[in-house]
Scaffold this motif. Sequence first.
Motif, PDB file in Angstrom:
ATOM      1  N   ASP A   1       0.815  -1.214   0.000  1.00  0.00           N
ATOM      2  CA  ASP A   1       0.000   0.000   0.000  1.00  0.00           C
ATOM      3  C   ASP A   1       0.848   1.263   0.000  1.00  0.00           C
ATOM      4  OD1 ASP A   1      -2.434  -1.206  -0.297  1.00  0.00           O
ATOM      5  OD2 ASP A   1      -2.866  -1.284   1.853  1.00  0.00           O
ATOM      6  N   THR A   2       2.025   1.221   0.588  1.00  0.00           N
ATOM      7  CA  THR A   2       2.939   2.370   0.502  1.00  0.00           C
ATOM      8  C   THR A   2       3.303   2.619  -0.955  1.00  0.00           C
ATOM      9  OG1 THR A   2       3.828   1.991   2.721  1.00  0.00           O
ATOM     10  CG2 THR A   2       5.204   3.256   1.199  1.00  0.00           C
ATOM     11  N   TYR A   3       3.625   1.554  -1.664  1.00  0.00           N
ATOM     12  CA  TYR A   3       3.963   1.673  -3.086  1.00  0.00           C
ATOM     13  C   TYR A   3       2.760   2.171  -3.900  1.00  0.00           C
ATOM     14  CZ  TYR A   3       4.810   0.310  -7.905  1.00  0.00           C
ATOM     15  OH  TYR A   3       4.926   0.329  -9.273  1.00  0.00           O
ATOM     16  N   ARG A   4       1.614   1.548  -3.703  1.00  0.00           N
ATOM     17  CA  ARG A   4       0.440   1.932  -4.503  1.00  0.00           C
ATOM     18  C   ARG A   4       0.033   3.372  -4.249  1.00  0.00           C
ATOM     19  NH1 ARG A   4      -4.385  -2.049  -4.566  1.00  0.00           N
ATOM     20  NH2 ARG A   4      -4.504  -1.486  -2.387  1.00  0.00           N
TER      21      ARG A   4
ATOM     22  N   MET B   1      -1.302   9.128   5.818  1.00  0.00           N
ATOM     23  CA  MET B   1      -0.151   9.931   6.215  1.00  0.00           C
ATOM     24  C   MET B   1       0.999   9.038   6.677  1.00  0.00           C
ATOM     25  SD  MET B   1       0.220  13.013   8.989  1.00  0.00           S
ATOM     26  CE  MET B   1      -1.098  13.949   8.253  1.00  0.00           C
ATOM     27  N   GLN B   2       0.678   7.991   7.421  1.00  0.00           N
ATOM     28  CA  GLN B   2       1.722   7.078   7.877  1.00  0.00           C
ATOM     29  C   GLN B   2       2.400   6.397   6.688  1.00  0.00           C
ATOM     30  OE1 GLN B   2       0.393   4.463  11.118  1.00  0.00           O
ATOM     31  NE2 GLN B   2      -1.127   6.024  11.644  1.00  0.00           N
ATOM     32  N   LEU B   3       1.616   5.926   5.727  1.00  0.00           N
ATOM     33  CA  LEU B   3       2.180   5.286   4.544  1.00  0.00           C
ATOM     34  C   LEU B   3       3.036   6.272   3.750  1.00  0.00           C
ATOM     35  CD1 LEU B   3      -0.895   3.212   3.311  1.00  0.00           C
ATOM     36  CD2 LEU B   3       1.136   2.345   4.494  1.00  0.00           C
ATOM     37  N   ARG B   4       2.572   7.500   3.638  1.00  0.00           N
ATOM     38  CA  ARG B   4       3.343   8.513   2.907  1.00  0.00           C
ATOM     39  C   ARG B   4       4.655   8.826   3.614  1.00  0.00           C
ATOM     40  NH1 ARG B   4      -2.209  11.508   1.570  1.00  0.00           N
ATOM     41  NH2 ARG B   4      -2.399  10.869  -0.619  1.00  0.00           N
ATOM     42  N   MET B   5       4.627   8.839   4.929  1.00  0.00           N
ATOM     43  CA  MET B   5       5.862   9.105   5.668  1.00  0.00           C
ATOM     44  C   MET B   5       6.840   7.940   5.562  1.00  0.00           C
ATOM     45  SD  MET B   5       4.661  11.337   8.912  1.00  0.00           S
ATOM     46  CE  MET B   5       4.106  13.014   8.654  1.00  0.00           C
TER      47      MET B   5
ATOM     48  N   GLY C   1       6.929   6.069   2.924  1.00  0.00           N
ATOM     49  CA  GLY C   1       7.392   6.272   1.546  1.00  0.00           C
ATOM     50  C   GLY C   1       8.485   7.323   1.462  1.00  0.00           C
ATOM     51  N   GLU C   2       8.366   8.374   2.241  1.00  0.00           N
ATOM     52  CA  GLU C   2       9.404   9.403   2.251  1.00  0.00           C
ATOM     53  C   GLU C   2      10.726   8.828   2.769  1.00  0.00           C
ATOM     54  OE1 GLU C   2      10.366  13.860   4.009  1.00  0.00           O
ATOM     55  OE2 GLU C   2       8.350  13.045   4.239  1.00  0.00           O
ATOM     56  N   GLN C   3      10.655   7.962   3.762  1.00  0.00           N
ATOM     57  CA  GLN C   3      11.879   7.335   4.270  1.00  0.00           C
ATOM     58  C   GLN C   3      12.504   6.421   3.210  1.00  0.00           C
ATOM     59  OE1 GLN C   3      10.364   5.533   7.886  1.00  0.00           O
ATOM     60  NE2 GLN C   3      10.989   7.293   9.108  1.00  0.00           N
ATOM     61  N   ILE C   4      11.686   5.833   2.379  1.00  0.00           N
ATOM     62  CA  ILE C   4      12.174   4.923   1.344  1.00  0.00           C
ATOM     63  C   ILE C   4      12.726   5.692   0.150  1.00  0.00           C
ATOM     64  CG2 ILE C   4      11.448   3.172  -0.345  1.00  0.00           C
ATOM     65  CD1 ILE C   4       9.368   2.306   1.891  1.00  0.00           C
ATOM     66  N   TYR C   5      11.952   6.656  -0.348  1.00  0.00           N
ATOM     67  CA  TYR C   5      12.325   7.388  -1.558  1.00  0.00           C
ATOM     68  C   TYR C   5      13.244   8.586  -1.291  1.00  0.00           C
ATOM     69  CZ  TYR C   5       8.902   4.838  -4.376  1.00  0.00           C
ATOM     70  OH  TYR C   5       8.207   3.866  -5.050  1.00  0.00           O
ATOM     71  N   GLY C   6      13.249   9.068  -0.062  1.00  0.00           N
ATOM     72  CA  GLY C   6      14.075  10.225   0.254  1.00  0.00           C
ATOM     73  C   GLY C   6      13.357  11.551   0.093  1.00  0.00           C
ATOM     74  N   THR C   7      12.146  11.526  -0.434  1.00  0.00           N
ATOM     75  CA  THR C   7      11.326  12.736  -0.568  1.00  0.00           C
ATOM     76  C   THR C   7       9.874  12.364  -0.291  1.00  0.00           C
ATOM     77  OG1 THR C   7      10.867  12.402  -2.927  1.00  0.00           O
ATOM     78  CG2 THR C   7      12.812  13.718  -2.381  1.00  0.00           C
ATOM     79  N   GLY C   8       9.114  13.365   0.099  1.00  0.00           N
ATOM     80  CA  GLY C   8       7.691  13.157   0.308  1.00  0.00           C
ATOM     81  C   GLY C   8       6.927  13.265  -0.994  1.00  0.00           C
ATOM     82  N   PRO C   9       5.622  13.020  -0.955  1.00  0.00           N
ATOM     83  CA  PRO C   9       4.803  13.155  -2.164  1.00  0.00           C
ATOM     84  C   PRO C   9       4.919  14.561  -2.740  1.00  0.00           C
ATOM     85  CG  PRO C   9       3.538  12.144  -0.396  1.00  0.00           C
ATOM     86  CD  PRO C   9       4.836  12.623   0.199  1.00  0.00           C
ATOM     87  N   GLY C  10       5.098  14.643  -4.032  1.00  0.00           N
ATOM     88  CA  GLY C  10       5.231  15.939  -4.680  1.00  0.00           C
ATOM     89  C   GLY C  10       6.533  16.645  -4.330  1.00  0.00           C
ATOM     90  N   GLY C  11       7.482  15.908  -3.748  1.00  0.00           N
ATOM     91  CA  GLY C  11       8.768  16.497  -3.372  1.00  0.00           C
ATOM     92  C   GLY C  11       8.740  17.272  -2.073  1.00  0.00           C
ATOM     93  N   GLN C  12       7.600  17.264  -1.396  1.00  0.00           N
ATOM     94  CA  GLN C  12       7.459  18.023  -0.153  1.00  0.00           C
ATOM     95  C   GLN C  12       8.025  17.236   1.027  1.00  0.00           C
ATOM     96  OE1 GLN C  12       6.216  21.217  -0.063  1.00  0.00           O
ATOM     97  NE2 GLN C  12       6.291  20.958  -2.281  1.00  0.00           N
ATOM     98  N   PRO C  13       8.790  17.913   1.877  1.00  0.00           N
ATOM     99  CA  PRO C  13       9.298  17.227   3.073  1.00  0.00           C
ATOM    100  C   PRO C  13       8.205  17.084   4.122  1.00  0.00           C
ATOM    101  CG  PRO C  13      10.028  19.510   3.055  1.00  0.00           C
ATOM    102  CD  PRO C  13       9.289  19.265   1.761  1.00  0.00           C
ATOM    103  N   GLY C  14       8.226  15.962   4.835  1.00  0.00           N
ATOM    104  CA  GLY C  14       7.216  15.714   5.849  1.00  0.00           C
ATOM    105  C   GLY C  14       7.723  15.870   7.271  1.00  0.00           C
ATOM    106  N   ALA C  15       8.932  16.416   7.437  1.00  0.00           N
ATOM    107  CA  ALA C  15       9.542  16.501   8.771  1.00  0.00           C
ATOM    108  C   ALA C  15       8.693  17.315   9.741  1.00  0.00           C
ATOM    109  CB  ALA C  15      10.946  17.084   8.677  1.00  0.00           C
ATOM    110  N   ALA C  16       8.166  18.445   9.310  1.00  0.00           N
ATOM    111  CA  ALA C  16       7.367  19.286  10.205  1.00  0.00           C
ATOM    112  C   ALA C  16       6.083  18.561  10.620  1.00  0.00           C
ATOM    113  CB  ALA C  16       7.049  20.622   9.541  1.00  0.00           C
ATOM    114  N   MET C  17       5.448  17.894   9.670  1.00  0.00           N
ATOM    115  CA  MET C  17       4.228  17.147   9.986  1.00  0.00           C
ATOM    116  C   MET C  17       4.542  15.986  10.917  1.00  0.00           C
ATOM    117  SD  MET C  17       1.001  16.872   9.813  1.00  0.00           S
ATOM    118  CE  MET C  17       0.537  18.025   8.564  1.00  0.00           C
ATOM    119  N   MET C  18       5.675  15.329  10.702  1.00  0.00           N
ATOM    120  CA  MET C  18       6.086  14.234  11.583  1.00  0.00           C
ATOM    121  C   MET C  18       6.231  14.761  13.010  1.00  0.00           C
ATOM    122  SD  MET C  18       7.204  10.940  11.812  1.00  0.00           S
ATOM    123  CE  MET C  18       8.073  10.405  10.339  1.00  0.00           C
TER     124      MET C  18
END
Length: 170
Positions: free
Chosen positions: A28-31, A119-123, A125-142
Amino acid sequence: MNKPFHQLHAKKWLHGRPEEDVYKLLIDTYRLRMEDIYNLEGDVDADSIYSGVSSGIPGFRRFLRLVERRRELLPEWWSPAKSQECVALASGQHNDYNVDHAVEKSDIIQQYGDQMMPMQLRMLGEQIYGTGPGGQPGAAMMQMQMLAEGGGGGLEMLNLDVNQLLRRGR
């Protein structure tokens, strides 16, 4: 899971879960990431179903290789054989985790019964890909979600379901 955003931050979110749950979360993270690339970036991965290929399995295999490079994210029991089991689930024609079928945020919420799961899956994903969706960092939201989990001075309201509040007010 207790304090999922703390677990994500510690890179332990997949640890301590049953094998099949880990497979489903990775699928589901991938999808969801493929859906986000399509919707937020207006782009597609060449080996995802959004490009018109008949099978998303090659793209999912590439995704698993990325995950495996970030070994700390995976449980200790992960192995090449477990990777193949995960691919087998992702290619199963009669299940909800087939990578040949698109998934939307609402599908994830319904599947897991958790408004915060996308949001958890996207975060993850950010750890896997190195960037968040749309290139946005998720550090502040985390950080905000971790504060909310830890009783961060009123921020716990972020995780409440508005419907629950309305039902209580009746």
